[in-house]
Design a protein around this motif. Structure first.
Motif, short mmCIF file in Angstrom:
data_model
loop_
_atom_site.label_atom_id
_atom_site.label_comp_id
_atom_site.label_asym_id
_atom_site.label_seq_id
_atom_site.Cartn_x
_atom_site.Cartn_y
_atom_site.Cartn_z
N SER A 282 2.76 -35.80 -75.03
CA SER A 282 3.31 -34.69 -75.81
C SER A 282 2.29 -34.33 -76.88
O SER A 282 1.42 -35.14 -77.21
CB SER A 282 4.65 -35.10 -76.45
OG SER A 282 4.48 -36.24 -77.26
N GLN A 283 2.36 -33.11 -77.41
CA GLN A 283 1.43 -32.65 -78.45
C GLN A 283 -0.02 -32.94 -78.03
O GLN A 283 -0.72 -33.75 -78.63
CB GLN A 283 1.76 -33.33 -79.78
CG GLN A 283 3.17 -33.07 -80.26
CD GLN A 283 3.47 -33.75 -81.58
OE1 GLN A 283 2.62 -33.78 -82.47
NE2 GLN A 283 4.68 -34.27 -81.72
N LEU B 254 5.57 -27.00 -68.32
CA LEU B 254 5.91 -28.42 -68.37
C LEU B 254 6.18 -28.84 -69.81
O LEU B 254 5.59 -28.30 -70.75
CB LEU B 254 4.77 -29.27 -67.80
CG LEU B 254 4.34 -28.99 -66.35
CD1 LEU B 254 3.05 -29.73 -66.04
CD2 LEU B 254 5.44 -29.40 -65.38
N GLU B 255 7.04 -29.83 -69.97
CA GLU B 255 7.31 -30.35 -71.31
C GLU B 255 6.13 -31.17 -71.82
O GLU B 255 5.80 -31.14 -73.00
CB GLU B 255 8.58 -31.21 -71.29
CG GLU B 255 9.86 -30.42 -71.08
CD GLU B 255 11.09 -31.29 -71.19
OE1 GLU B 255 10.93 -32.50 -71.50
OE2 GLU B 255 12.20 -30.78 -70.98
N GLN B 256 5.51 -31.93 -70.93
CA GLN B 256 4.36 -32.73 -71.30
C GLN B 256 3.10 -32.17 -70.67
O GLN B 256 3.16 -31.41 -69.70
CB GLN B 256 4.55 -34.18 -70.86
CG GLN B 256 5.60 -34.96 -71.65
CD GLN B 256 5.57 -36.43 -71.31
OE1 GLN B 256 5.48 -36.81 -70.16
NE2 GLN B 256 5.65 -37.27 -72.34
N THR B 257 1.97 -32.55 -71.23
CA THR B 257 0.68 -32.18 -70.66
C THR B 257 0.11 -33.39 -69.93
O THR B 257 0.08 -34.50 -70.48
CB THR B 257 -0.31 -31.73 -71.76
OG1 THR B 257 0.26 -30.64 -72.48
CG2 THR B 257 -1.62 -31.30 -71.14
N HIS B 258 -0.31 -33.18 -68.70
CA HIS B 258 -0.88 -34.25 -67.89
C HIS B 258 -2.40 -34.09 -67.89
O HIS B 258 -2.91 -32.98 -67.70
CB HIS B 258 -0.33 -34.19 -66.46
CG HIS B 258 1.17 -34.31 -66.40
ND1 HIS B 258 1.81 -35.47 -66.04
CD2 HIS B 258 2.14 -33.41 -66.69
CE1 HIS B 258 3.12 -35.28 -66.10
NE2 HIS B 258 3.34 -34.03 -66.48
N PRO C 76 -3.81 -47.34 -75.77
CA PRO C 76 -2.35 -47.41 -75.91
C PRO C 76 -1.90 -47.73 -77.33
O PRO C 76 -0.88 -47.21 -77.79
CB PRO C 76 -1.96 -48.54 -74.94
CG PRO C 76 -3.05 -48.58 -73.94
CD PRO C 76 -4.29 -48.21 -74.68
N GLN C 77 -2.65 -48.57 -78.03
CA GLN C 77 -2.27 -48.92 -79.40
C GLN C 77 -2.25 -47.68 -80.29
O GLN C 77 -1.32 -47.46 -81.07
CB GLN C 77 -3.25 -49.96 -79.96
CG GLN C 77 -2.92 -50.46 -81.35
CD GLN C 77 -1.66 -51.30 -81.39
OE1 GLN C 77 -1.35 -51.99 -80.44
NE2 GLN C 77 -0.93 -51.24 -82.49
N LYS C 78 -3.29 -46.85 -80.15
CA LYS C 78 -3.37 -45.65 -81.00
C LYS C 78 -2.43 -44.55 -80.50
O LYS C 78 -1.79 -43.87 -81.31
CB LYS C 78 -4.81 -45.12 -80.99
CG LYS C 78 -5.85 -46.10 -81.53
CD LYS C 78 -5.80 -46.17 -83.04
CE LYS C 78 -6.88 -47.10 -83.58
NZ LYS C 78 -8.24 -46.62 -83.31
N THR D 56 2.95 -40.97 -75.89
CA THR D 56 2.98 -41.19 -74.45
C THR D 56 3.63 -42.53 -74.12
O THR D 56 3.63 -43.45 -74.94
CB THR D 56 1.56 -41.17 -73.84
OG1 THR D 56 1.66 -41.30 -72.42
CG2 THR D 56 0.72 -42.32 -74.38
N TYR D 57 4.19 -42.60 -72.92
CA TYR D 57 4.61 -43.88 -72.36
C TYR D 57 3.78 -44.22 -71.13
O TYR D 57 3.98 -45.24 -70.49
CB TYR D 57 6.09 -43.82 -71.95
CG TYR D 57 7.03 -43.72 -73.13
CD1 TYR D 57 7.38 -44.85 -73.85
CD2 TYR D 57 7.54 -42.49 -73.53
CE1 TYR D 57 8.23 -44.77 -74.95
CE2 TYR D 57 8.39 -42.40 -74.62
CZ TYR D 57 8.73 -43.54 -75.33
OH TYR D 57 9.57 -43.44 -76.42
N ASP D 58 2.86 -43.34 -70.80
CA ASP D 58 2.15 -43.43 -69.52
C ASP D 58 0.66 -43.26 -69.76
O ASP D 58 0.20 -42.17 -70.09
CB ASP D 58 2.68 -42.34 -68.58
CG ASP D 58 1.80 -42.14 -67.36
OD1 ASP D 58 1.19 -43.13 -66.92
OD2 ASP D 58 1.74 -41.01 -66.86
N LEU D 59 -0.09 -44.34 -69.64
CA LEU D 59 -1.54 -44.25 -69.79
C LEU D 59 -2.19 -45.34 -68.95
O LEU D 59 -1.74 -46.48 -68.94
CB LEU D 59 -1.96 -44.41 -71.25
CG LEU D 59 -3.47 -44.22 -71.48
CD1 LEU D 59 -3.72 -43.43 -72.75
CD2 LEU D 59 -4.19 -45.57 -71.56
#
Length: 415
Positions: free
Chosen positions: A302-303, A231-235, A269-271, A279-282
């Protein structure tokens, strides 16, 4: 000169929730001006440890039989059936003048022996097809690992291919008898209806017999697990145990959760999103239970190593730099959510249903118009979050995972 706008406090609209009992059924009625009504029929039975997949198969069969049965009334709205938390939820949103027809449907389901063999094979094929794609989605994998390893929640899950295909129409019929021929029922009704008319109509309901629910159990420890996928991102999913909703001042936990994750200016989300762009998803939310609950955090990042470090640092410092403005903003967001839960018949029914399946009570915010919390309570909760031990499950590429994570196999619906 620009005039100063008038600022008025948000006032929660009053909800008239009536509760009574007919033929052993718990009836929760909320009158609301609307051409549409919403009904949630909760049939309780079985147990959290019921055979895997059986409840899901039974309710899939129920849906098909309702669609095929020419003896049942025609309804303009749609009926949806969901199995979870030891309840079969039959949800209906339709015209107010169809209440009698819906009640006839429930009475028919609870009073007749169905020809389950006519739909069993079709239901098995549908579920098998769904199971093939279940483990292709990282979110499904996270949920499956959490459920299998850290809870006793088997009720209502689809199950495994080998388990599902062992069931016969006799197994299904026994399950049907347990749930529907001896129902333990609750009806939640919201709409432009009169209490006296409802009470007359409800007399056709079959006799209901109360059954006890089992408590949800969570086995959470400070552990870190990883499932490898390209996967490109880690969930990720993070969880920590917190008190149950019967704990005094439980609203402070809801406020703290909102401060952590609410909107774009929540602490995490701020950090993670604004400052680092990882991320865009939290989201953070609470799996609420009577005696114990779980605070959960999910995200796609990501990362992962960098993101995981940021999340942990933010959680450990959650009690720092906490202002009254943060608390007031969280309270405002929660109040807006409470107002939105009063807008439509469906929203009201869903909210009552959610609370009722937890501890058979009416949502407290429907009877208490305001949440009053001392700031020191929220500070105390944030301090507990700062020192909490978290379970973490991650799905993604191995190159992004810290060595502290233990690799486990990807769960499979086929064995």
């Amino acid at each position: 000169m620009i005039p100063t706008p008038n600022q008025t406090a948000l006032i929660l609209p009053k909800i008239d929730v009536q509760k009574f009992n007919i033929n052993g059924w718990n009836i929760i009625f909320t009158p609301k001006k609307s051409s549409l009504m919403s009904i949630r029929c909760l049939l309780q039975g079985g147990a959290l440890s019921e055979q895997e997949g059986l409840a899901h198969l039974r309710d899939r069969a129920l849906q098909q039989l309702m669609e095929l049965n020419s003896e049942l009334p025609m309804l303009s709205g749609e009926i949806e059936i969901i199995t979870s938390h030891q309840y079969s939820h039959i949800c209906y949103d339709g015209l107010c003048d169809e209440l009698e027809d819906f009640l006839k449907t429930i009475n028919h389901l609870c009073s007749n022996s169905p020809e389950l063999n006519t739909v069993l094979n079709d239901c098995l094929e549908q579920i098998s097809s769904e199971l093939r794609s279940t483990n292709d989605w990282p979110q499904n994998i996270l949920s499956a690992v959490f459920r299998e390893h850290f809870t006793n929640l088997k009720w209502g899950i689809p199950g495994r291919h080998s388990t599902i295909n062992q069931y016969t129409s006799d197994d299904l019929f026994k399950s049907w008898n347990h749930h529907y021929h001896n129902p333990s029922g609750t009806l939640i009704i919201t709409g432009d209806l009169k209490t006296n008319d409802i009470q007359k109509l409800l007399k056709i309901l079959p006799q209901s017999k109360p059954k006890a629910c089992e408590a949800h159990l969570y086995r959470l420890r400070k552990e870190q697990y990883f499932i490898e996928m390209d996967l490109e991102q880690t969930h990720l999913l993070m969880a920590t145990p917190i008190p149950g909703i019967n704990t005094p001042h439980f609203d402070a936990w809801r406020v703290a959760t909102e401060i952590l994750s609410g909107d774009i200016d929540g602490k995490i989300p701020q950090k993670l999103r604004v400052n680092s762009g990882l991320t865009y998803d939290l989201s953070a939310f609470i799996l609420e239970g009577t005696q114990n609950s779980v605070l959960m955090l999910t995200s796609s990042v990501s990362q992962f190593k960098q993101a995981f470090e940021i999340i942990n640092t933010t959680l450990q410092q959650a009690h720092l730099d906490l202002s009254q403005t943060d608390i007031n903003k969280a309270l405002l967001h929660l109040k807006i959510e409470q107002i939105e839960a009063r807008i439509s018949c469906s929203d009201i029914c869903d909210h009552i249903e959610q609370q009722w399946t937890l501890n058979q009570s009416i949502p407290p915010e429907f009877t208490d118009t305001d949440t009053h919390l001392a700031p020191n309570l929220v500070h105390q909760i944030m301090g507990q979050i700062s020192s909490a031990d978290w379970l973490c499950i991650a799905v993604g590429s191995k190159i992004h995972i810290p060595e502290s994570f233990k690799t486990i196999d990807k769960p499979s619906s086929f064995d």
